[in-house]
Design a protein around this motif. Structure first.
Motif, PDB file in Angstrom:
ATOM      1  N   TRP A  24     -45.332  70.289 -23.758  1.00 31.31           N
ATOM      2  CA  TRP A  24     -46.144  70.007 -24.942  1.00 31.31           C
ATOM      3  C   TRP A  24     -47.570  70.496 -24.665  1.00 31.31           C
ATOM      4  N   PRO A  25     -48.022  71.574 -25.303  1.00 33.64           N
ATOM      5  CA  PRO A  25     -47.264  72.469 -26.177  1.00 33.64           C
ATOM      6  C   PRO A  25     -46.378  73.399 -25.344  1.00 33.64           C
ATOM      7  N   ALA A  26     -45.394  74.009 -26.017  1.00 29.05           N
ATOM      8  CA  ALA A  26     -44.485  74.942 -25.345  1.00 29.05           C
ATOM      9  C   ALA A  26     -44.937  76.374 -25.585  1.00 29.05           C
ATOM     10  N   GLU A  27     -44.590  77.230 -24.651  1.00 32.68           N
ATOM     11  CA  GLU A  27     -44.831  78.662 -24.812  1.00 32.68           C
ATOM     12  C   GLU A  27     -43.509  79.408 -24.617  1.00 32.68           C
ATOM     13  N   LEU A  28     -43.127  80.225 -25.600  1.00 34.51           N
ATOM     14  CA  LEU A  28     -41.878  80.969 -25.566  1.00 34.51           C
ATOM     15  C   LEU A  28     -42.142  82.433 -25.904  1.00 34.51           C
ATOM     16  N   SER A  29     -41.235  83.260 -25.502  1.00 38.35           N
ATOM     17  CA  SER A  29     -41.302  84.669 -25.875  1.00 38.35           C
ATOM     18  C   SER A  29     -40.592  84.867 -27.211  1.00 38.35           C
ATOM     19  N   PRO A  30     -40.912  85.916 -27.957  1.00 35.79           N
ATOM     20  CA  PRO A  30     -40.195  86.177 -29.207  1.00 35.79           C
ATOM     21  C   PRO A  30     -38.716  86.453 -28.938  1.00 35.79           C
ATOM     22  N   GLY A  31     -37.884  86.107 -29.919  1.00 32.87           N
ATOM     23  CA  GLY A  31     -36.462  86.383 -29.803  1.00 32.87           C
ATOM     24  C   GLY A  31     -35.630  85.121 -29.859  1.00 32.87           C
ATOM     25  N   PRO A  32     -34.315  85.233 -29.625  1.00 32.59           N
ATOM     26  CA  PRO A  32     -33.423  84.077 -29.736  1.00 32.59           C
ATOM     27  C   PRO A  32     -33.581  83.128 -28.557  1.00 32.59           C
ATOM     28  N   HIS A  33     -33.554  81.833 -28.842  1.00 28.84           N
ATOM     29  CA  HIS A  33     -33.638  80.800 -27.812  1.00 28.84           C
ATOM     30  C   HIS A  33     -32.633  79.700 -28.139  1.00 28.84           C
TER      31      HIS A  33
ATOM     32  N   ALA B   9     -37.194  82.888 -32.487  1.00 21.88           N
ATOM     33  CA  ALA B   9     -38.635  82.680 -32.424  1.00 21.88           C
ATOM     34  C   ALA B   9     -39.386  83.954 -32.802  1.00 21.88           C
ATOM     35  N   THR B  10     -40.355  83.813 -33.685  1.00 19.43           N
ATOM     36  CA  THR B  10     -41.216  84.926 -34.083  1.00 19.43           C
ATOM     37  C   THR B  10     -42.633  84.671 -33.585  1.00 19.43           C
ATOM     38  N   THR B  11     -43.362  85.744 -33.380  1.00 22.94           N
ATOM     39  CA  THR B  11     -44.713  85.633 -32.834  1.00 22.94           C
ATOM     40  C   THR B  11     -45.587  84.733 -33.708  1.00 22.94           C
ATOM     41  N   GLY B  12     -46.342  83.872 -33.056  1.00 18.20           N
ATOM     42  CA  GLY B  12     -47.239  82.976 -33.779  1.00 18.20           C
ATOM     43  C   GLY B  12     -47.134  81.560 -33.250  1.00 18.20           C
ATOM     44  N   THR B  13     -47.825  80.646 -33.925  1.00 18.82           N
ATOM     45  CA  THR B  13     -47.795  79.222 -33.561  1.00 18.82           C
ATOM     46  C   THR B  13     -46.907  78.474 -34.546  1.00 18.82           C
ATOM     47  N   HIS B  14     -45.969  77.715 -34.032  1.00 21.18           N
ATOM     48  CA  HIS B  14     -44.994  77.018 -34.862  1.00 21.18           C
ATOM     49  C   HIS B  14     -44.950  75.537 -34.480  1.00 21.18           C
ATOM     50  N   GLU B  15     -44.369  74.747 -35.362  1.00 20.63           N
ATOM     51  CA  GLU B  15     -44.078  73.348 -35.072  1.00 20.63           C
ATOM     52  C   GLU B  15     -42.609  73.097 -35.383  1.00 20.63           C
TER      53      GLU B  15
END
Length: 360
Positions: free
Chosen positions: A259-268, A317-323
């Motif tokens: 919290w918060p998480a950081e991910l790369s774009p693409g399927p997770h 996941a797409t680039t940007g900040t999400h909730e």
């Protein structure tokens, strides 16, 4: 800050607690060395060979004293159950709702994130079998376990009473083992109570005695500490307690991500954990806060009454900040609420909460 026996290097140190990083909860069972700890004082070191536990009070026909060997010789039951602090998710009152904590002048709240919870298989004697040995009376009202640890509130042991009906439930245990091993020192060796579905404070560690009374017992933990108080909680309705005493847990779900998480774009493929106070989870839904569409997550673990369940979801996941949001429902008809009223102790936060994720 209490002194613990376990290596705490992989846990989050908090005042009066060790929190499990929730993103590390990958397996159904939480390893003993990764299980969260909440204690009022240093972990006591107790010799099982000399330890005894007494059951007494006007609610029983005879006082009894049991040794560790006595409890080991009794019929045992194994109960898979999560254990969770009443204040787990407390920090989200600030992070999500903007409600400042530490509103009780004489207390400093432990700012638990998501990891003040763990899942274990507990084994031991049923509390009701011990109470029956002591000839519990029909007139008994409260059963109050007392620990050998000492806090600021009780000079001769931490305590909190429960109604006889909960004490006599066949799944309420005097636990001697945790995940197949003798209880670790930090988790109550040689014997502790396990009260499934109720907040962790009732699962008293390092048992020393059990007081059974025909009268209601008012103690620090059910009059001042573990109570729902504040603007939305009228005091008069709970007198002489300063708020509504907290007993049962609430339905919750959370993603096992930083919290918060950081991910790369693409399927997770993401996972999390959902639990209810006393019913199986029937569904977990998930959504992106910017999208009003809810999707079904997959339940991927055993689903027992007192246990949590693992849920999994696929997210592109797409680039940007999400909730990301998750919402659990159980067999008893409970569903996580969209909002919860604040209470001064910051207890029982279980609303559908936005988990921040940065994709870059």
């Amino acid at each position: 800050v209490p002194t613990y026996v376990k290596d705490s290097s992989n846990l989050i140190s908090l005042p009066s607690g060790l929190e499990t990083p929730f993103e590390a909860q990958s397996d159904y069972i939480t390893p003993n060395d990764q299980f969260f700890v909440c204690s009022a004082s240093d972990t006591p070191r107790i010799d099982a060979e000399t330890w005894t536990m007494t059951v007494a009070g006007d609610g029983v026909g005879r006082a009894i004293t049991l040794s560790y060997r006595d409890l080991m010789a009794m019929p045992h039951k194994t109960v898979p159950a999560y254990l969770e602090c009443a204040g787990n998710h407390r920090r989200l009152f600030e992070d999500v709702l903007g409600e400042p904590l530490n509103r009780r002048p004489s207390m400093t709240e432990v700012k638990w994130g998501l990891g003040g919870v763990g899942m274990a298989e507990w084994s031991g004697a049923r509390l009701r079998d011990v109470l029956r040995q002591a000839k519990i009376r029909d007139s008994a009202y409260h059963v109050c376990p007392v620990g050998l640890d000492v806090g600021l509130e009780d000079a001769d042991g931490i305590r909190v009473p429960m109604p006889v009906t909960k004490a006599m439930h066949p799944d309420t245990l005097i636990a001697l083992t945790m995940n197949g091993d003798p209880l670790p020192p930090d988790h109550g060796f040689p014997a502790r109570l396990i009260v499934p579905g109720w907040v962790g404070t009732y699962s008293i560690k390092w048992l020393g005695r059990i007081d059974v009374t025909t009268a209601h017992q008012w103690v620090y933990r059910n009059t001042e500490l573990y109570v729902l108080a504040g603007d939305d909680w009228p005091v008069d309705a709970s007198a002489p307690s300063k708020g509504a005493p907290i007993t049962e847990q609430t339905i919750k779900s959370s993603l096992a991500l930083p919290w918060p998480a950081e991910l790369s774009p693409g399927p997770h493929r993401l996972h999390g954990w959902a639990r209810s106070p006393d019913a199986e989870i029937v569904s977990v839904e998930w959504s992106v806060a910017s999208d009003e569409t809810w999707h079904e997550a997959e339940i991927c673990s055993p689903n027992h009454r007192w246990a949590w369940v693992r849920f999994e979801l696929e997210w592109e996941a797409t680039t940007g900040t999400h909730e990301l949001l998750t919402r659990a429902s159980d067999k008893a008809g409970r569903t996580q609420p969209d909002r919860v009223p604040f209470n001064d102790g910051g207890y029982l936060f279980n609303m559908v909460h936005p988990h921040p994720v940065h994709v870059r």
